[in-house]
Design a protein around this motif. Structure first.
Motif, PDB file in Angstrom:
ATOM      1  N   VAL A  11      95.219 -43.240 -34.145  1.00 16.51           N
ATOM      2  CA  VAL A  11      95.627 -43.222 -32.879  1.00 16.51           C
ATOM      3  C   VAL A  11      94.727 -44.380 -32.643  1.00 16.51           C
ATOM      4  CG1 VAL A  11      94.390 -41.844 -30.223  1.00 16.51           C
ATOM      5  CG2 VAL A  11      95.358 -41.119 -32.934  1.00 16.51           C
ATOM      6  N   LEU A  12      95.895 -45.320 -31.859  1.00 17.01           N
ATOM      7  CA  LEU A  12      95.233 -47.311 -31.520  1.00 17.01           C
ATOM      8  C   LEU A  12      93.910 -46.859 -30.237  1.00 17.01           C
ATOM      9  CD1 LEU A  12      98.974 -48.764 -32.141  1.00 17.01           C
ATOM     10  CD2 LEU A  12      96.512 -48.548 -33.579  1.00 17.01           C
ATOM     11  N   ARG A  13      94.658 -45.669 -29.567  1.00 16.78           N
ATOM     12  CA  ARG A  13      93.773 -46.100 -28.489  1.00 16.78           C
ATOM     13  C   ARG A  13      93.561 -44.643 -27.449  1.00 16.78           C
ATOM     14  NH1 ARG A  13      95.812 -47.149 -22.459  1.00 16.78           N
ATOM     15  NH2 ARG A  13      97.400 -47.314 -23.338  1.00 16.78           N
ATOM     16  N   LYS A  14      92.765 -43.903 -27.163  1.00 11.99           N
ATOM     17  CA  LYS A  14      92.489 -42.186 -26.775  1.00 11.99           C
ATOM     18  C   LYS A  14      92.154 -42.829 -25.353  1.00 11.99           C
ATOM     19  CE  LYS A  14      89.812 -38.608 -27.047  1.00 11.99           C
ATOM     20  NZ  LYS A  14      88.802 -37.670 -27.332  1.00 11.99           N
ATOM     21  N   LYS A  15      93.042 -41.626 -24.703  1.00 10.52           N
ATOM     22  CA  LYS A  15      93.168 -42.111 -23.023  1.00 10.52           C
ATOM     23  C   LYS A  15      91.804 -41.363 -22.246  1.00 10.52           C
ATOM     24  CE  LYS A  15      96.406 -41.855 -18.927  1.00 10.52           C
ATOM     25  NZ  LYS A  15      97.490 -41.272 -19.123  1.00 10.52           N
ATOM     26  N   GLY A  16      90.881 -42.414 -21.614  1.00 13.25           N
ATOM     27  CA  GLY A  16      89.756 -41.714 -20.942  1.00 13.25           C
ATOM     28  C   GLY A  16      90.291 -40.595 -20.106  1.00 13.25           C
ATOM     29  N   PRO A  17      88.947 -39.936 -19.417  1.00  6.15           N
ATOM     30  CA  PRO A  17      89.076 -38.810 -18.170  1.00  6.15           C
ATOM     31  C   PRO A  17      89.916 -39.178 -16.780  1.00  6.15           C
ATOM     32  CG  PRO A  17      86.974 -39.338 -18.505  1.00  6.15           C
ATOM     33  CD  PRO A  17      88.007 -40.121 -19.773  1.00  6.15           C
ATOM     34  N   THR A  18      90.594 -38.541 -16.514  1.00 10.08           N
ATOM     35  CA  THR A  18      90.994 -39.776 -15.133  1.00 10.08           C
ATOM     36  C   THR A  18      90.375 -39.300 -14.179  1.00 10.08           C
ATOM     37  OG1 THR A  18      92.152 -37.510 -13.636  1.00 10.08           O
ATOM     38  CG2 THR A  18      93.693 -38.567 -15.421  1.00 10.08           C
ATOM     39  N   ALA A  19      90.112 -39.848 -12.817  1.00 14.49           N
ATOM     40  CA  ALA A  19      89.712 -40.059 -12.023  1.00 14.49           C
ATOM     41  C   ALA A  19      88.908 -38.668 -11.388  1.00 14.49           C
ATOM     42  CB  ALA A  19      89.934 -40.512 -11.081  1.00 14.49           C
ATOM     43  N   ALA A  20      89.918 -38.066 -11.053  1.00 13.22           N
ATOM     44  CA  ALA A  20      89.779 -36.533 -11.076  1.00 13.22           C
ATOM     45  C   ALA A  20      88.765 -35.470 -11.904  1.00 13.22           C
ATOM     46  CB  ALA A  20      91.009 -35.619 -10.037  1.00 13.22           C
ATOM     47  N   GLN A  21      89.064 -36.152 -13.063  1.00 13.25           N
ATOM     48  CA  GLN A  21      88.459 -35.245 -14.371  1.00 13.25           C
ATOM     49  C   GLN A  21      86.873 -35.541 -14.556  1.00 13.25           C
ATOM     50  OE1 GLN A  21      91.206 -36.022 -17.286  1.00 13.25           O
ATOM     51  NE2 GLN A  21      92.059 -33.827 -16.862  1.00 13.25           N
ATOM     52  N   ALA A  30      77.666 -32.482 -18.023  1.00 18.37           N
ATOM     53  CA  ALA A  30      78.090 -32.907 -18.585  1.00 18.37           C
ATOM     54  C   ALA A  30      77.852 -34.727 -19.731  1.00 18.37           C
ATOM     55  CB  ALA A  30      79.934 -32.975 -19.926  1.00 18.37           C
ATOM     56  N   ALA A  31      77.730 -35.125 -18.680  1.00 19.74           N
ATOM     57  CA  ALA A  31      76.540 -36.786 -18.524  1.00 19.74           C
ATOM     58  C   ALA A  31      75.714 -36.734 -18.833  1.00 19.74           C
ATOM     59  CB  ALA A  31      77.824 -37.809 -17.213  1.00 19.74           C
ATOM     60  N   GLN A  32      74.954 -36.028 -17.698  1.00 18.80           N
ATOM     61  CA  GLN A  32      73.521 -35.682 -17.352  1.00 18.80           C
ATOM     62  C   GLN A  32      72.882 -35.103 -18.986  1.00 18.80           C
ATOM     63  OE1 GLN A  32      73.779 -32.964 -14.272  1.00 18.80           O
ATOM     64  NE2 GLN A  32      73.390 -35.221 -12.779  1.00 18.80           N
ATOM     65  N   ARG A  33      73.570 -34.053 -19.525  1.00 14.51           N
ATOM     66  CA  ARG A  33      73.044 -33.021 -20.895  1.00 14.51           C
ATOM     67  C   ARG A  33      73.156 -34.457 -22.068  1.00 14.51           C
ATOM     68  NH1 ARG A  33      77.066 -29.714 -21.388  1.00 14.51           N
ATOM     69  NH2 ARG A  33      77.000 -28.955 -19.230  1.00 14.51           N
ATOM     70  N   ARG A  34      73.775 -35.731 -22.115  1.00 12.20           N
ATOM     71  CA  ARG A  34      74.096 -36.685 -23.267  1.00 12.20           C
ATOM     72  C   ARG A  34      73.134 -37.773 -22.561  1.00 12.20           C
ATOM     73  NH1 ARG A  34      80.165 -36.002 -22.671  1.00 12.20           N
ATOM     74  NH2 ARG A  34      80.145 -38.060 -20.581  1.00 12.20           N
ATOM     75  N   GLY A  35      72.905 -37.612 -21.853  1.00 11.58           N
ATOM     76  CA  GLY A  35      71.699 -38.416 -21.191  1.00 11.58           C
ATOM     77  C   GLY A  35      72.183 -40.289 -20.399  1.00 11.58           C
ATOM     78  N   GLU A  36      73.484 -39.927 -20.071  1.00 16.48           N
ATOM     79  CA  GLU A  36      73.705 -41.332 -19.344  1.00 16.48           C
ATOM     80  C   GLU A  36      73.616 -41.091 -18.058  1.00 16.48           C
ATOM     81  OE1 GLU A  36      78.013 -40.472 -19.565  1.00 16.48           O
ATOM     82  OE2 GLU A  36      78.214 -39.884 -21.485  1.00 16.48           O
ATOM     83  N   ASP A  37      73.326 -42.805 -17.491  1.00 15.28           N
ATOM     84  CA  ASP A  37      73.204 -43.660 -16.512  1.00 15.28           C
ATOM     85  C   ASP A  37      74.302 -42.393 -15.099  1.00 15.28           C
ATOM     86  OD1 ASP A  37      71.070 -43.615 -17.209  1.00 15.28           O
ATOM     87  OD2 ASP A  37      71.356 -45.847 -17.434  1.00 15.28           O
ATOM     88  N   LEU A  38      73.942 -42.309 -13.954  1.00 20.28           N
ATOM     89  CA  LEU A  38      74.788 -41.398 -13.301  1.00 20.28           C
ATOM     90  C   LEU A  38      74.515 -42.405 -12.037  1.00 20.28           C
ATOM     91  CD1 LEU A  38      75.113 -37.039 -13.749  1.00 20.28           C
ATOM     92  CD2 LEU A  38      76.556 -39.123 -14.769  1.00 20.28           C
ATOM     93  N   GLU A  39      75.462 -42.723 -10.916  1.00 18.98           N
ATOM     94  CA  GLU A  39      75.527 -43.323  -9.547  1.00 18.98           C
ATOM     95  C   GLU A  39      76.413 -41.766  -8.508  1.00 18.98           C
ATOM     96  OE1 GLU A  39      75.918 -47.229  -7.151  1.00 18.98           O
ATOM     97  OE2 GLU A  39      76.274 -47.731  -9.519  1.00 18.98           O
TER      98      GLU A  39
END
Length: 147
Positions: A11-21, A30-39
């Protein structure tokens, strides 16, 4: 030919989630559980068709209270328009056609219901040959010499 193995997939490149997703509730938790910064920002009047800010309440304008009302054409001006139009042998429709406006506008100006517009007033002045603005209402319009 050892490099071309038909059973493995690269796999050369994996497509990220769309804006709606990415904006969904599940993605945020899920991002909060991983501890990522959210704005998060709240958009003003998002999803509405409000392009201009209204400063005065239009319902109050409709009721025409003392502080909020539209200026109307004085009845004196309406009479001058009517007399000038009749002196030139024009009907309201003829005058409206001559100045490229609707006949209803002429009727509104003559009855005093119209909100004055300098552009329309100027057209009517030139068409009937009488002044409608200033102190000399009803006086003949003087032709200005061309430069």
């Amino acid at each position: 030919m050892a490099e071309s193995d038909w059973d493995t997939v690269t796999v050369l490149r994996k497509k990220g989630p769309t804006a709606a997703q990415a904006k969904s509730k599940q993605a945020i938790t899920a991002a909060q559980r991983r501890g990522e910064d959210l704005e998060t920002t709240k958009k003003w009047s998002a999803g509405q068709n409000k392009q201009h800010l209204v400063t005065k309440n239009t319902a109050k304008l409709d009721r025409e209270t003392e502080e909020l009302h539209h200026d109307r054409v004085p009845l004196e001006v309406g009479r001058v328009i009517q007399l000038g139009r009749q002196n030139n042998g024009l009907t309201q429709k003829d005058l409206a056609t001559k100045i490229n406006e609707k006949p209803q506008i002429i009727a509104d100006y003559e009855s005093g219901r119209a909100i004055p517009s300098n552009q329309v007033m100027g057209k009517i002045e030139r068409a009937i040959g009488l002044k409608l603005r200033g102190k000399e209402i009803g006086q003949p319009l003087e032709a200005k010499p061309k430069k």
